[in-house]
Design a protein around this motif. Structure first.
Motif, mmCIF file in Angstrom:
data_model
loop_
_atom_site.group_PDB
_atom_site.id
_atom_site.type_symbol
_atom_site.label_atom_id
_atom_site.label_comp_id
_atom_site.label_asym_id
_atom_site.label_seq_id
_atom_site.Cartn_x
_atom_site.Cartn_y
_atom_site.Cartn_z
ATOM 1 N N ILE A 1 0.764 -1.300 -0.033
ATOM 2 C CA ILE A 1 0.045 0.036 -0.055
ATOM 3 C C ILE A 1 0.642 1.276 -0.109
ATOM 4 O O ILE A 1 1.957 1.099 0.461
ATOM 5 C CB ILE A 1 -0.896 0.038 1.338
ATOM 6 N N ASN A 2 0.454 2.524 -0.451
ATOM 7 C CA ASN A 2 1.112 3.623 -0.235
ATOM 8 C C ASN A 2 0.676 4.392 0.949
ATOM 9 O O ASN A 2 -0.555 4.217 1.291
ATOM 10 C CB ASN A 2 0.846 4.374 -1.566
ATOM 11 N N THR A 3 1.582 4.942 1.484
ATOM 12 C CA THR A 3 1.274 5.823 2.554
ATOM 13 C C THR A 3 2.026 7.439 2.292
ATOM 14 O O THR A 3 2.671 7.474 1.434
ATOM 15 C CB THR A 3 2.062 5.235 3.798
ATOM 16 N N LYS A 4 1.818 8.197 3.178
ATOM 17 C CA LYS A 4 2.291 9.447 2.963
ATOM 18 C C LYS A 4 3.898 9.560 2.845
ATOM 19 O O LYS A 4 4.510 10.476 2.319
ATOM 20 C CB LYS A 4 1.649 10.685 3.873
ATOM 21 N N ASP A 5 4.294 8.462 3.605
ATOM 22 C CA ASP A 5 5.834 8.684 3.609
ATOM 23 C C ASP A 5 6.587 7.494 2.599
ATOM 24 O O ASP A 5 7.817 7.742 2.330
ATOM 25 C CB ASP A 5 6.349 8.186 5.167
ATOM 26 N N CYS A 6 5.646 6.621 1.937
ATOM 27 C CA CYS A 6 6.153 5.631 1.284
ATOM 28 C C CYS A 6 5.363 5.052 0.039
ATOM 29 O O CYS A 6 4.235 4.809 0.283
ATOM 30 C CB CYS A 6 6.524 4.300 2.121
ATOM 31 N N GLU A 7 5.778 5.425 -1.090
ATOM 32 C CA GLU A 7 4.929 5.006 -2.426
ATOM 33 C C GLU A 7 5.439 3.901 -3.080
ATOM 34 O O GLU A 7 6.445 3.945 -3.811
ATOM 35 C CB GLU A 7 4.974 6.126 -3.282
ATOM 36 N N LYS A 8 5.037 2.567 -2.402
ATOM 37 C CA LYS A 8 5.567 1.205 -3.046
ATOM 38 C C LYS A 8 4.860 0.963 -4.324
ATOM 39 O O LYS A 8 5.327 0.230 -5.223
ATOM 40 C CB LYS A 8 5.205 0.191 -2.043
ATOM 41 N N VAL A 9 3.685 1.736 -4.395
ATOM 42 C CA VAL A 9 2.719 1.150 -5.896
ATOM 43 C C VAL A 9 2.827 2.291 -6.669
ATOM 44 O O VAL A 9 2.163 3.452 -6.248
ATOM 45 C CB VAL A 9 1.511 0.582 -5.431
ATOM 46 N N HIS A 10 3.424 2.399 -7.754
ATOM 47 C CA HIS A 10 3.427 3.502 -8.695
ATOM 48 C C HIS A 10 3.845 3.013 -10.111
ATOM 49 O O HIS A 10 4.364 1.876 -10.392
ATOM 50 C CB HIS A 10 4.622 4.546 -8.086
ATOM 51 N N PRO A 11 3.341 3.928 -11.213
ATOM 52 C CA PRO A 11 3.719 3.571 -12.521
ATOM 53 C C PRO A 11 4.964 3.695 -12.782
ATOM 54 O O PRO A 11 5.920 4.217 -12.336
ATOM 55 C CB PRO A 11 2.908 4.560 -13.217
ATOM 56 N N VAL A 12 5.534 2.691 -13.943
ATOM 57 C CA VAL A 12 6.938 2.890 -14.587
ATOM 58 C C VAL A 12 6.958 2.900 -15.880
ATOM 59 O O VAL A 12 5.706 2.591 -16.365
ATOM 60 C CB VAL A 12 7.744 1.614 -13.947
ATOM 61 N N THR A 13 7.521 3.656 -16.489
ATOM 62 C CA THR A 13 7.707 3.486 -18.017
ATOM 63 C C THR A 13 8.644 2.469 -18.256
ATOM 64 O O THR A 13 9.461 1.992 -17.883
ATOM 65 C CB THR A 13 8.449 4.855 -18.297
ATOM 66 N N LYS A 14 8.066 1.551 -19.423
ATOM 67 C CA LYS A 14 8.499 0.367 -20.127
ATOM 68 C C LYS A 14 9.111 0.615 -21.352
ATOM 69 O O LYS A 14 8.665 1.698 -21.852
ATOM 70 C CB LYS A 14 7.451 -0.659 -19.665
ATOM 71 N N SER A 15 9.736 -0.235 -22.011
ATOM 72 C CA SER A 15 10.146 -0.045 -23.362
ATOM 73 C C SER A 15 8.906 -0.241 -24.273
ATOM 74 O O SER A 15 7.889 -1.138 -23.725
ATOM 75 C CB SER A 15 11.226 -1.189 -23.806
ATOM 76 N N LEU A 16 8.781 0.300 -25.363
ATOM 77 C CA LEU A 16 7.718 -0.004 -26.326
ATOM 78 C C LEU A 16 7.413 -1.415 -26.863
ATOM 79 O O LEU A 16 8.522 -1.946 -27.108
ATOM 80 C CB LEU A 16 7.824 0.978 -27.435
ATOM 81 N N PRO A 17 6.150 -1.658 -26.910
ATOM 82 C CA PRO A 17 6.003 -2.917 -27.350
ATOM 83 C C PRO A 17 6.508 -2.968 -29.017
ATOM 84 O O PRO A 17 6.484 -2.156 -29.564
ATOM 85 C CB PRO A 17 4.425 -3.056 -27.278
ATOM 86 N N VAL A 18 6.609 -4.345 -29.443
ATOM 87 C CA VAL A 18 6.742 -4.667 -30.795
ATOM 88 C C VAL A 18 5.818 -4.854 -31.847
ATOM 89 O O VAL A 18 4.723 -5.318 -31.050
ATOM 90 C CB VAL A 18 7.573 -5.870 -30.556
ATOM 91 N N ILE A 19 5.702 -4.176 -32.896
ATOM 92 C CA ILE A 19 4.750 -4.621 -33.659
ATOM 93 C C ILE A 19 5.161 -5.179 -35.105
ATOM 94 O O ILE A 19 6.349 -4.854 -35.628
ATOM 95 C CB ILE A 19 4.094 -3.364 -34.429
ATOM 96 N N ASP A 20 4.719 -6.542 -35.435
ATOM 97 C CA ASP A 20 5.298 -7.298 -36.472
ATOM 98 C C ASP A 20 4.034 -7.456 -37.304
ATOM 99 O O ASP A 20 3.179 -8.176 -37.080
ATOM 100 C CB ASP A 20 5.930 -8.854 -35.724
#
Length: 108
Positions: A68-87
């Motif tokens: 869980i996130n608290t005011k002092d610790c943000e464990k759950v957060h979005p991350v940027t990932k590499s782009l998916p592949v289109i074949d």
């Protein structure tokens, strides 16, 4: 693949939805992988979306189910990932276990 819960049967491990922008120039795919242990490859046919390319891939992943996130610790957060592949006309993106994913494509 699917699993059963106390209340439901045949629940899919992966669930997706997609939204096309009003001007038709952006497609956003939302996907969730509910599997607790396995990476699942999302494969999406882009038959009616010729000229669309991935421009953003964001996920919430690698979290403990009890985090869980608290005011002092943000464990759950979005991350940027590499782009998916289109074949050809198939977009492929690995979805980590217990993850929420957002893939944005733009018409070039």
């Amino acid at each position: 693949s699917k699993y059963d819960t106390r209340w439901y049967t045949d629940v899919p491990h992966v669930d997706t939805s997609a939204v096309l922008s009003e001007d038709g120039n952006e497609l956003t795919i939302f996907a969730v992988n509910r599997d607790m242990t396995d990476v699942i490859n999302l494969e999406t046919k882009l038959c009616d979306f010729e000229g669309f390319v991935p421009v953003e891939n964001i996920a919430i992943e690698d979290c403990d189910p009890e985090d869980i996130n608290t005011k002092d610790c943000e464990k759950v957060h979005p991350v940027t990932k590499s782009l998916p592949v289109i074949d050809g006309k198939i977009l492929t993106a690995p979805l980590k276990p217990m993850s929420w994913n957002m893939i944005r494509l733009k018409k070039i």
